[in-house]
Design a protein around this motif. Structure first.
Motif, short mmCIF file in Angstrom:
data_model
loop_
_atom_site.label_atom_id
_atom_site.label_comp_id
_atom_site.label_asym_id
_atom_site.label_seq_id
_atom_site.Cartn_x
_atom_site.Cartn_y
_atom_site.Cartn_z
N ILE A 150 0.87 -1.19 0.00
CA ILE A 150 0.00 0.00 0.00
C ILE A 150 0.90 1.23 0.00
N GLY A 151 0.71 2.11 -0.99
CA GLY A 151 1.68 3.18 -1.21
C GLY A 151 1.21 4.56 -0.81
N ALA A 152 2.17 5.44 -0.57
CA ALA A 152 1.93 6.88 -0.38
C ALA A 152 2.08 7.57 -1.74
N TRP A 153 1.83 8.89 -1.78
CA TRP A 153 1.80 9.58 -3.07
C TRP A 153 3.09 10.31 -3.42
N ASN A 154 4.09 10.27 -2.57
CA ASN A 154 5.25 11.11 -2.87
C ASN A 154 6.27 10.46 -3.81
N PHE A 176 -0.64 -4.57 -5.28
CA PHE A 176 -0.22 -3.23 -4.88
C PHE A 176 -1.36 -2.25 -5.05
N LYS A 177 -1.64 -1.51 -3.99
CA LYS A 177 -2.63 -0.42 -4.09
C LYS A 177 -1.89 0.90 -3.98
N PRO A 178 -1.82 1.64 -5.09
CA PRO A 178 -1.16 2.94 -5.02
C PRO A 178 -2.01 3.91 -4.20
N SER A 179 -1.43 5.03 -3.83
CA SER A 179 -2.22 6.10 -3.23
C SER A 179 -3.27 6.56 -4.24
N GLU A 180 -4.45 6.89 -3.77
CA GLU A 180 -5.51 7.41 -4.65
C GLU A 180 -5.10 8.72 -5.30
N THR A 181 -4.11 9.42 -4.72
CA THR A 181 -3.67 10.70 -5.28
C THR A 181 -2.76 10.50 -6.49
N GLY A 229 3.12 5.13 4.50
CA GLY A 229 2.08 6.12 4.74
C GLY A 229 2.29 6.83 6.06
N SER A 230 1.24 7.41 6.57
CA SER A 230 1.34 8.21 7.79
C SER A 230 1.22 7.33 9.04
N VAL A 231 1.59 7.86 10.18
CA VAL A 231 1.48 7.12 11.44
C VAL A 231 0.03 6.74 11.75
N PRO A 232 -0.95 7.66 11.61
CA PRO A 232 -2.33 7.25 11.92
C PRO A 232 -2.80 6.07 11.06
N THR A 233 -2.48 6.09 9.77
CA THR A 233 -2.85 4.95 8.91
C THR A 233 -2.07 3.70 9.34
N GLY A 234 -0.81 3.88 9.66
CA GLY A 234 0.02 2.76 10.11
C GLY A 234 -0.57 2.06 11.33
N GLU A 251 6.43 1.71 6.84
CA GLU A 251 7.30 2.85 6.53
C GLU A 251 6.47 4.10 6.74
N LEU A 252 6.66 4.77 7.87
CA LEU A 252 5.72 5.83 8.25
C LEU A 252 6.39 7.21 8.28
N GLY A 253 5.77 8.12 8.96
CA GLY A 253 6.22 9.51 8.90
C GLY A 253 7.38 9.83 9.81
N VAL A 284 8.78 14.53 1.67
CA VAL A 284 9.66 13.37 1.82
C VAL A 284 9.61 12.96 3.30
N CYS A 285 9.37 11.66 3.53
CA CYS A 285 9.17 11.18 4.90
C CYS A 285 10.38 11.40 5.79
N SER A 286 11.58 11.26 5.21
CA SER A 286 12.80 11.31 6.01
C SER A 286 13.35 12.73 6.18
N GLU A 381 5.03 18.45 14.86
CA GLU A 381 4.20 17.63 13.98
C GLU A 381 4.78 17.56 12.57
N GLU A 382 4.57 16.42 11.93
CA GLU A 382 5.01 16.28 10.54
C GLU A 382 4.15 17.17 9.66
N ILE A 383 4.79 18.06 8.88
CA ILE A 383 4.05 18.99 8.01
C ILE A 383 3.91 18.40 6.61
P1 NAD Z 1 -1.70 8.02 4.16
O1 NAD Z 1 -1.38 7.35 5.43
O2 NAD Z 1 -2.82 8.98 4.13
O3 NAD Z 1 -2.03 6.94 3.03
C1 NAD Z 1 -1.11 5.93 2.68
C2 NAD Z 1 -1.83 4.81 1.96
O4 NAD Z 1 -2.67 4.11 2.87
C3 NAD Z 1 -2.75 5.28 0.84
O5 NAD Z 1 -2.64 4.39 -0.24
C4 NAD Z 1 -4.13 5.18 1.46
O6 NAD Z 1 -5.16 4.98 0.53
C5 NAD Z 1 -3.96 3.96 2.34
N1 NAD Z 1 -4.90 3.86 3.47
C6 NAD Z 1 -5.53 4.86 4.14
N2 NAD Z 1 -6.28 4.35 5.13
C7 NAD Z 1 -6.13 3.01 5.10
C8 NAD Z 1 -6.63 1.93 5.88
N3 NAD Z 1 -7.45 2.13 6.91
N4 NAD Z 1 -6.25 0.67 5.58
C9 NAD Z 1 -5.39 0.44 4.56
N5 NAD Z 1 -4.89 1.41 3.78
C10 NAD Z 1 -5.25 2.69 4.04
O7 NAD Z 1 -0.34 8.69 3.69
P2 NAD Z 1 -0.09 9.68 2.45
O8 NAD Z 1 -0.74 10.97 2.76
O9 NAD Z 1 -0.41 8.98 1.18
O10 NAD Z 1 1.50 9.84 2.50
C11 NAD Z 1 2.13 10.72 3.36
C12 NAD Z 1 2.65 10.00 4.59
O11 NAD Z 1 3.45 8.89 4.21
C13 NAD Z 1 3.54 10.87 5.43
O12 NAD Z 1 3.28 10.67 6.80
C14 NAD Z 1 4.93 10.39 5.10
O13 NAD Z 1 5.89 10.64 6.08
C15 NAD Z 1 4.70 8.95 4.90
N6 NAD Z 1 5.75 8.35 4.07
C16 NAD Z 1 6.65 7.49 4.65
C17 NAD Z 1 7.68 6.94 3.89
C18 NAD Z 1 8.67 6.00 4.51
O14 NAD Z 1 9.31 5.27 3.76
N7 NAD Z 1 8.86 5.95 5.80
C19 NAD Z 1 7.79 7.28 2.55
C20 NAD Z 1 6.87 8.15 1.99
C21 NAD Z 1 5.86 8.68 2.77
#
Ligand code: NAD
Length: 485
Positions: A150-154, A176-181, A229-234, A251-253, A284-286, A381-383
């Motif tokens: 499951i991917g982020a959009w960056n 693989f599910k990309p970010s909807e963005t 993705g982000s910590v809340p999603t993680g 891999e989170l924020g 960029v997460c890092s 906070e992560e901006i």
């Molecule tokens: P996000 O957490 O909003 O979404 C990430 C992915 O999770 C998306 O594909 C989204 O559709 C999916 N998702 C959302 N809710 C879900 C659920 N309940 N169950 C399963 N999947 C779900 O993150 P984002 O806004 O796309 O990306 C930005 C975040 O990602 C930032 O916090 C950034 O730091 C982090 N990030 C981390 C890394 C890393 O390698 N550590 C790399 C890039 C981005």
């Protein structure tokens, strides 16, 4: 100028594009203009069923092949990606808004590196022989089965490849599910893997919002989930995966510290701060977004930083001279603007930027705040945007404690000419990746991942193999077996 990036179909399943227009529509927007450039549909239950069933069926044969055979296909895909770098980079720029100057060197290229690296490693994956007197045991390194990515959009292409390459090398299938963005480039990765000889079903792409990701995580036929993705999603994904005792990579924020000592090379330190805050418009997460600058060098640092930031070339992301692009979406722009307002209201001093650029799309000037204190929202906070917070410090021991006073632990950097201090700081940082006189390097040879809330597991390097395979122990008795009765 309008762009059309419409893919053949929304999904890629069982070796071919797949569509089901009953799925919720998702518009793909070019962030530099705000124009809609494509429309895809979220996966319906029927699409998800096809994706899971075809992947599970294909995985059995794939795991039975030799590592050398699997690796050859991945390396061929790496070559195809490199040969098509220009087109893939243009697509990545359309999907994310990141300047072509970046995408042409950092996105598809990094994906190709991962496919090449894990392609080469596939043939080396072995178990171990364990002598036990005249008896012995051996271990088999086996795939996990079906992995969900499951991917982020960056970094859409990079994320798809960083997950697919080790998963496939180890004999797994991946959905693989990309970010909807940013739904477009993973479809190209799937096409290329198929062209390189990957059997149908082993790398399926499904589109959708968080609910589609959640459906994958909940499916009992999925053995492992790798989320960027982000910590809340993680937190949600990790908890849902725990229900089925699934393996996870998270891999989170982050809110990483970058520490600049008085004895640092000023130009390199400014370069590090720019790379760690404004590359990819800060998404960029890092990123090293808390820049701690020692008292003696701070005035010179701030004035040189402002001078160099003013030299950013902001404009058409397709122009190879452009070095700073828009944010990925209207929503992200609003989030980042709200943090800038918080920075101002909480008393940080704006050195440069701070406002939108008056043009269509989601543009925000690179922004630097000085006089930031540890308790301010912009320091906690992560901006995830182009906002650098500069904080002061006087002593090494003080700055290390402050650098670590965060729930995140993704990265950390130090600029100094003092060799022993550099290594002392690297040892003291609570972060998965540390940089000495550099920032944000992410070569495939080096493990990447977070400590604390920033994640679980590692991507890249041999370390990733541990997260896409499992060991089976086989005991072998050579003589007769006795029992008490
Ligand atoms: P996000 O957490 O909003 O979404 C990430 C992915 O999770 C998306 O594909 C989204 O559709 C999916 N998702 C959302 N809710 C879900 C659920 N309940 N169950 C399963 N999947 C779900 O993150 P984002 O806004 O796309 O990306 C930005 C975040 O990602 C930032 O916090 C950034 O730091 C982090 N990030 C981390 C890394 C890393 O390698 N550590 C790399 C890039 C981005």
């Amino acid at each position: 100028m309008t762009h059309n990036a419409q893919p053949t179909a929304s999904h890629f399943i069982d070796g071919a594009p797949a569509e089901d227009t009953a799925g919720a529509p998702i518009d793909v927007i070019y962030p530099a203009t705000g124009d809609i450039i494509a429309r895809v549909h979220g996966a319906t239950p029927a699409i998800l069923e096809r994706a899971v069933a075809s992947a599970r069926a294909a995985q059995v044969d794939w795991a039975a092949r030799s590592g050398a055979e699997r690796g050859r296909i991945l390396r061929r895909a790496a070559d195809l990606i490199r040969a098509r770098n220009h087109d893939l980079s243009v697509l990545e720029t359309l999907d994310t808004g990141k300047p072509y100057q970046e995408t042409s060197v950092a996105d598809a290229a990094s994906g190709a590196d991962a496919l090449e690296y894990f392609g080469g490693m596939a043939a080396t994956l072995t178990g171990q022989h364990i002598p036990l007197g005249e008896d012995w045991a051996y271990t088999r390194r086996e795939p996990l089965g079906l992995c969900a990515g499951i991917g982020a959009w960056n970094y859409p292409t990079q994320i798809a490849c960083w997950k697919a390459a080790p998963a496939l090398a180890c004999g797994n299938a991946m959905i693989f599910k990309p970010s909807e963005t940013t739904p477009l480039s993973a479809l190209k990765v799937a096409e290329i893997l198929t062209e390189a000889g990957l059997p149908a079903g082993l790398f399926n792409v499904v589109q959708g919002m968080g609910d589609v990701g959640a459906a994958l995580v909940a499916d009992p036929r999925i053995d492992k989930v790798s989320l960027t993705g982000s910590v809340p999603t993680g937190r949600k994904v990790y908890a849902a995966a725990a229900e089925g005792m699934k393996h996870v990579t998270m891999e989170l924020g982050g809110k990483s510290p970058l520490v600049i000592f008085d004895d640092a090379d000023l130009e390199s330190a400014v370069s590090g701060a720019i790379l760690g805050n404004f590359y990819s418009s800060g998404q960029v997460c890092s990123n090293g977004t808390r820049v701690f600058v020692q008292d003696g060098i701070r005035p010179a640092f701030l004035s040189r930083l402002a001078e160099r930031v003013s030299q950013a070339v902001i404009g058409d992301p397709m122009d190879p001279d452009t070095s700073f692009g828009p944010l990925v979406s209207a929503r992200q722009l609003e989030i980042v603007e709200s943090y800038i307002a918080r920075g101002q209201s909480e008393g940080a001093r704006l050195i440069c930027g701070g406002s939108r650029l008056s043009r269509p799309g989601y543009w925000l000037a690179p922004t630097v705040f000085a006089d930031v204190t540890d308790d301010m929202t912009i320091a906690r906070e992560e901006i995830f945007g182009p906002v650098m917070a500069v904080l002061g410090f006087s002593e090494e021991s003080e700055v290390l404690a402050r650098a670590n006073a965060t729930a995140f632990g993704l990265s950390a950097g130090v600029f100094t000419r003092d060799l022993t201090r550099a290594h002392r700081m690297a040892a003291g940082f609570q972060a998965g990746t540390c940089f000495i006189n550099s920032y944000n390097d992410a070569p495939v040879e080096v493990p990447f991942g977070g400590m604390k809330l920033s994640g679980v597991g590692r991507e890249n390097a041999a370390a990733a193999i541990e997260h896409y395979s499992q060991l089976k122990s086989v005991f072998v008795r050579m003589g007769a077996l006795e029992a008490p009765y």
